[in-house]
Design a protein around this motif. Structure first.
Motif, PDB file in Angstrom:
ATOM      1  N   THR A  49       0.791  -1.230   0.000  1.00 21.32           N
ATOM      2  CA  THR A  49       0.000   0.000   0.000  1.00 21.32           C
ATOM      3  C   THR A  49       0.827   1.286   0.000  1.00 21.32           C
ATOM      4  O   THR A  49       0.324   2.331  -0.404  1.00 21.32           O
ATOM      5  CB  THR A  49      -0.907   0.050   1.241  1.00 21.32           C
ATOM      6  N   VAL A  50       2.058   1.240   0.506  1.00 28.55           N
ATOM      7  CA  VAL A  50       2.891   2.433   0.755  1.00 28.55           C
ATOM      8  C   VAL A  50       2.205   3.321   1.799  1.00 28.55           C
ATOM      9  O   VAL A  50       2.253   4.542   1.721  1.00 28.55           O
ATOM     10  CB  VAL A  50       3.190   3.231  -0.538  1.00 28.55           C
ATOM     11  N   THR A  51       1.522   2.701   2.754  1.00 26.82           N
ATOM     12  CA  THR A  51       0.854   3.426   3.833  1.00 26.82           C
ATOM     13  C   THR A  51       1.131   2.728   5.161  1.00 26.82           C
ATOM     14  O   THR A  51       1.638   1.613   5.204  1.00 26.82           O
ATOM     15  CB  THR A  51      -0.669   3.472   3.620  1.00 26.82           C
ATOM     16  N   GLN A  52       0.767   3.404   6.247  1.00 30.14           N
ATOM     17  CA  GLN A  52       0.805   2.832   7.592  1.00 30.14           C
ATOM     18  C   GLN A  52      -0.583   2.923   8.199  1.00 30.14           C
ATOM     19  O   GLN A  52      -1.378   3.801   7.857  1.00 30.14           O
ATOM     20  CB  GLN A  52       1.799   3.589   8.480  1.00 30.14           C
ATOM     21  N   GLY A  53      -0.858   2.028   9.146  1.00 28.24           N
ATOM     22  CA  GLY A  53      -2.128   2.073   9.854  1.00 28.24           C
ATOM     23  C   GLY A  53      -3.236   1.358   9.113  1.00 28.24           C
ATOM     24  O   GLY A  53      -3.387   1.527   7.897  1.00 28.24           O
ATOM     25  N   THR A  54      -4.020   0.587   9.869  1.00 25.39           N
ATOM     26  CA  THR A  54      -5.056  -0.221   9.231  1.00 25.39           C
ATOM     27  C   THR A  54      -6.237   0.613   8.763  1.00 25.39           C
ATOM     28  O   THR A  54      -6.654   0.523   7.600  1.00 25.39           O
ATOM     29  CB  THR A  54      -5.549  -1.306  10.204  1.00 25.39           C
ATOM     30  N   ASP A  55      -6.786   1.459   9.639  1.00 26.01           N
ATOM     31  CA  ASP A  55      -8.022   2.171   9.299  1.00 26.01           C
ATOM     32  C   ASP A  55      -7.851   3.076   8.089  1.00 26.01           C
ATOM     33  O   ASP A  55      -8.672   3.053   7.160  1.00 26.01           O
ATOM     34  CB  ASP A  55      -8.513   2.983  10.497  1.00 26.01           C
ATOM     35  N   ASN A  56      -6.781   3.892   8.094  1.00 28.27           N
ATOM     36  CA  ASN A  56      -6.627   4.816   6.975  1.00 28.27           C
ATOM     37  C   ASN A  56      -6.262   4.078   5.682  1.00 28.27           C
ATOM     38  O   ASN A  56      -6.658   4.483   4.587  1.00 28.27           O
ATOM     39  CB  ASN A  56      -5.577   5.886   7.284  1.00 28.27           C
ATOM     40  N   SER A  57      -5.545   2.952   5.794  1.00 31.76           N
ATOM     41  CA  SER A  57      -5.194   2.169   4.607  1.00 31.76           C
ATOM     42  C   SER A  57      -6.451   1.546   3.996  1.00 31.76           C
ATOM     43  O   SER A  57      -6.633   1.552   2.769  1.00 31.76           O
ATOM     44  CB  SER A  57      -4.186   1.078   4.955  1.00 31.76           C
ATOM     45  N   VAL A  58      -7.319   1.012   4.855  1.00 31.54           N
ATOM     46  CA  VAL A  58      -8.559   0.402   4.372  1.00 31.54           C
ATOM     47  C   VAL A  58      -9.458   1.463   3.747  1.00 31.54           C
ATOM     48  O   VAL A  58     -10.036   1.248   2.663  1.00 31.54           O
ATOM     49  CB  VAL A  58      -9.280  -0.323   5.521  1.00 31.54           C
ATOM     50  N   ASP A  59      -9.565   2.632   4.395  1.00 28.93           N
ATOM     51  CA  ASP A  59     -10.409   3.696   3.841  1.00 28.93           C
ATOM     52  C   ASP A  59      -9.886   4.162   2.485  1.00 28.93           C
ATOM     53  O   ASP A  59     -10.667   4.407   1.552  1.00 28.93           O
ATOM     54  CB  ASP A  59     -10.459   4.879   4.810  1.00 28.93           C
ATOM     55  N   LEU A  60      -8.556   4.294   2.373  1.00 34.49           N
ATOM     56  CA  LEU A  60      -7.972   4.712   1.103  1.00 34.49           C
ATOM     57  C   LEU A  60      -8.277   3.697   0.000  1.00 34.49           C
ATOM     58  O   LEU A  60      -8.656   4.070  -1.120  1.00 34.49           O
ATOM     59  CB  LEU A  60      -6.464   4.881   1.245  1.00 34.49           C
ATOM     60  N   CYS A  61      -8.143   2.415   0.321  1.00 36.90           N
ATOM     61  CA  CYS A  61      -8.379   1.388  -0.692  1.00 36.90           C
ATOM     62  C   CYS A  61      -9.859   1.275  -1.047  1.00 36.90           C
ATOM     63  O   CYS A  61     -10.197   0.891  -2.171  1.00 36.90           O
ATOM     64  CB  CYS A  61      -7.836   0.042  -0.212  1.00 36.90           C
ATOM     65  N   GLY A  75      -9.303  -6.634  -1.509  1.00 37.18           N
ATOM     66  CA  GLY A  75      -9.119  -6.785  -0.078  1.00 37.18           C
ATOM     67  C   GLY A  75      -7.803  -6.202   0.384  1.00 37.18           C
ATOM     68  O   GLY A  75      -6.828  -6.133  -0.384  1.00 37.18           O
ATOM     69  N   VAL A  76      -7.787  -5.750   1.637  1.00 41.79           N
ATOM     70  CA  VAL A  76      -6.588  -5.212   2.272  1.00 41.79           C
ATOM     71  C   VAL A  76      -6.138  -6.191   3.351  1.00 41.79           C
ATOM     72  O   VAL A  76      -6.947  -6.602   4.190  1.00 41.79           O
ATOM     73  CB  VAL A  76      -6.856  -3.831   2.896  1.00 41.79           C
ATOM     74  N   ILE A  77      -4.863  -6.558   3.334  1.00 43.36           N
ATOM     75  CA  ILE A  77      -4.315  -7.502   4.311  1.00 43.36           C
ATOM     76  C   ILE A  77      -3.472  -6.703   5.305  1.00 43.36           C
ATOM     77  O   ILE A  77      -2.454  -6.108   4.934  1.00 43.36           O
ATOM     78  CB  ILE A  77      -3.474  -8.590   3.628  1.00 43.36           C
ATOM     79  N   ASP A  78      -3.901  -6.671   6.575  1.00 46.83           N
ATOM     80  CA  ASP A  78      -3.214  -5.841   7.555  1.00 46.83           C
ATOM     81  C   ASP A  78      -2.058  -6.580   8.216  1.00 46.83           C
ATOM     82  O   ASP A  78      -1.782  -7.748   7.918  1.00 46.83           O
ATOM     83  CB  ASP A  78      -4.208  -5.287   8.585  1.00 46.83           C
ATOM     84  N   LYS A  79      -1.379  -5.889   9.105  1.00 49.15           N
ATOM     85  CA  LYS A  79      -0.183  -6.448   9.741  1.00 49.15           C
ATOM     86  C   LYS A  79      -0.503  -7.623  10.656  1.00 49.15           C
ATOM     87  O   LYS A  79       0.360  -8.475  10.912  1.00 49.15           O
ATOM     88  CB  LYS A  79       0.534  -5.362  10.548  1.00 49.15           C
ATOM     89  N   LYS A  80      -1.733  -7.688  11.144  1.00 52.26           N
ATOM     90  CA  LYS A  80      -2.133  -8.801  12.015  1.00 52.26           C
ATOM     91  C   LYS A  80      -2.495 -10.043  11.212  1.00 52.26           C
ATOM     92  O   LYS A  80      -2.778 -11.093  11.780  1.00 52.26           O
ATOM     93  CB  LYS A  80      -3.327  -8.395  12.885  1.00 52.26           C
ATOM     94  N   GLY A  81      -2.544  -9.902   9.887  1.00 49.30           N
ATOM     95  CA  GLY A  81      -2.924 -11.039   9.063  1.00 49.30           C
ATOM     96  C   GLY A  81      -4.428 -11.169   8.884  1.00 49.30           C
ATOM     97  O   GLY A  81      -4.918 -12.252   8.568  1.00 49.30           O
ATOM     98  N   GLU A  82      -5.155 -10.071   9.073  1.00 51.93           N
ATOM     99  CA  GLU A  82      -6.597 -10.073   8.857  1.00 51.93           C
ATOM    100  C   GLU A  82      -6.916  -9.348   7.561  1.00 51.93           C
ATOM    101  O   GLU A  82      -6.181  -8.442   7.143  1.00 51.93           O
ATOM    102  CB  GLU A  82      -7.315  -9.432  10.053  1.00 51.93           C
ATOM    103  N   VAL A  83      -8.000  -9.760   6.903  1.00 52.13           N
ATOM    104  CA  VAL A  83      -8.341  -9.264   5.576  1.00 52.13           C
ATOM    105  C   VAL A  83      -9.603  -8.414   5.640  1.00 52.13           C
ATOM    106  O   VAL A  83     -10.607  -8.815   6.247  1.00 52.13           O
ATOM    107  CB  VAL A  83      -8.536 -10.430   4.596  1.00 52.13           C
ATOM    108  N   HIS A  84      -9.538  -7.257   4.993  1.00 55.46           N
ATOM    109  CA  HIS A  84     -10.653  -6.322   4.960  1.00 55.46           C
ATOM    110  C   HIS A  84     -11.140  -6.238   3.520  1.00 55.46           C
ATOM    111  O   HIS A  84     -10.446  -5.704   2.645  1.00 55.46           O
ATOM    112  CB  HIS A  84     -10.213  -4.948   5.466  1.00 55.46           C
ATOM    113  N   LEU A  85     -12.335  -6.778   3.249  1.00 55.75           N
ATOM    114  CA  LEU A  85     -12.863  -6.787   1.895  1.00 55.75           C
ATOM    115  C   LEU A  85     -13.461  -5.428   1.568  1.00 55.75           C
ATOM    116  O   LEU A  85     -14.339  -4.932   2.289  1.00 55.75           O
ATOM    117  CB  LEU A  85     -13.915  -7.884   1.742  1.00 55.75           C
ATOM    118  N   VAL A  86     -12.997  -4.820   0.459  1.00 50.21           N
ATOM    119  CA  VAL A  86     -13.423  -3.462   0.113  1.00 50.21           C
ATOM    120  C   VAL A  86     -14.065  -3.370  -1.265  1.00 50.21           C
ATOM    121  O   VAL A  86     -14.584  -2.308  -1.628  1.00 50.21           O
ATOM    122  CB  VAL A  86     -12.228  -2.482   0.181  1.00 50.21           C
ATOM    123  N   GLY A  87     -14.039  -4.445  -2.047  1.00 45.65           N
ATOM    124  CA  GLY A  87     -14.618  -4.375  -3.378  1.00 45.65           C
ATOM    125  C   GLY A  87     -15.009  -5.741  -3.900  1.00 45.65           C
ATOM    126  O   GLY A  87     -14.468  -6.765  -3.491  1.00 45.65           O
TER     127      GLY A  87
END
Length: 322
Positions: A49-61, A75-87
């Motif tokens: 992503t070239v970003t830090q932080g889960t919430d702002n990275s997910v919102d950007l994506c 989907g966005v894969i965060d540092k904890k290994g959890e996936v956030h489906l965005v599309g």
């Protein structure tokens, strides 16, 4: 080459693989389908992503930005290994890439250099953004790398693809460096090992860990709530034929299951039939099934053309009782 998974199918595939999944806002209907086709799909593309932080990275994506509207991935894969489906559908993640690379992904062969940008990748690839600065110094926690492996394997398993259907953005579009911090070769090795075993969290055939209904174009109406329609009184068969056992496939055996199997082998480009397929198990069936086993990466006795449980489940033979 395959029809894209519906939102519920994608959700189920990920959870069956043991992935922790978060559904973000209206992701099931969030796509760029009005700007171009979505599918046939051929592979999975990994980015950072070239970003830090889960919430702002997910919102950007999810939202994108003025120059590039969202979703920027599936989907966005965060540092904890959890996936956030965005599309769900076409997403602005791959851009134009090399048609020779796409051909190699389709054929599951060695990737050529990506020296051209002449093919629409947003149409053909699922995209996953992994939260990382991409500067070579930002660490990749093992939990995050394991999630990338699981996500990729889940989609490959759902479509009957091998690890060669997973590529990095840097292998697709000239000038791209993502993902940076691990090699795609090492990731594909991990995916290959995972695909050689059953999915760790798989539910019983015919169950769905997703909620609601949707279509291949991502136009579902379900909101993700716990309210479900009444269960119909008609008994429901699993969508795919369960493995009938190795002894089922013997000379002279006849069944519509064998016909359905043959049609799936032909659809996967593994058919060795001069006529048919037919309900009778023949040498042409064995040769066709051996080609399927080789496509999955099996060798030796594991690719002798006699169906086994793992390869059978990946073939997804439609239930003949429906």
């Amino acid at each position: 080459m395959a029809t894209p998974l519906t939102a519920s199918q994608l959700l189920k595939a990920l959870r069956d693989e043991g992935v922790v999944v978060h559904e973000v806002r209206n992701w099931r209907k969030h796509n760029r389908n009005s700007k171009g086709p979505w599918g046939p799909v051929n592979g999975v593309m990994i980015h950072h992503t070239v970003t830090q932080g889960t919430d702002n990275s997910v919102d950007l994506c999810y939202d994108g930005h003025a120059d590039l509207p969202g979703p920027l991935c599936h989907g966005v894969i965060d540092k904890k290994g959890e996936v956030h489906l965005v599309g769900n559908g076409r997403a602005n993640h791959a851009g134009l890439g090399d048609r020779d690379v796409l051909r190699a992904v389709v054929n599951e062969s060695e990737l050529p250099p990506d020296n051209a940008a002449d093919t629409d990748g947003n149409r053909h690839f699922y995209g996953f953004e992994c939260i990382n600065l991409g500067n070579g110094g930002d660490p990749w926690p093992e939990e995050q790398k394991a999630a990338i492996e699981k996500v990729s394997a889940a989609i490959c398993r759902a479509h009957g693809w091998s690890e060669r259907s997973v590529i990095g953005h840097k292998e697709w579009q000239p000038g791209k460096v993502d993902p940076r911090g691990f090699t795609m070769g090492s990731l594909r090795d991990r995916i290959k090992q995972r695909l050689a075993k059953p999915a760790e969290g798989a539910t019983e055939p015919g169950t769905d860990s997703g909620t609601g209904t949707d279509t291949d174009t991502g136009t579902g109406t379900d909101t993700g709530s716990d309210t479900r329609p009444p269960v119909p009184p008609k008994p429901q068969h699993p969508p795919y034929e369960p493995f009938p056992g190795g002894g089922f496939f013997r000379p002279g055996a006849r069944s519509e299951v064998i016909t359905a199997m043959g049609k799936r082998l032909v659809a996967e480009g593994c058919g060795h039939y001069k006529e048919g397929p037919s309900p009778e198990w023949t040498e042409a069936d064995r040769k066709s099934y051996a080609a399927w086993q080789h496509k999955l990466g099996f060798k030796g006795k594991d690719a002798d053309g006699m169906p086994g449980k793992v390869s059978w489940e990946r073939l997804r033979v439609p239930n003949t009782r429906d």
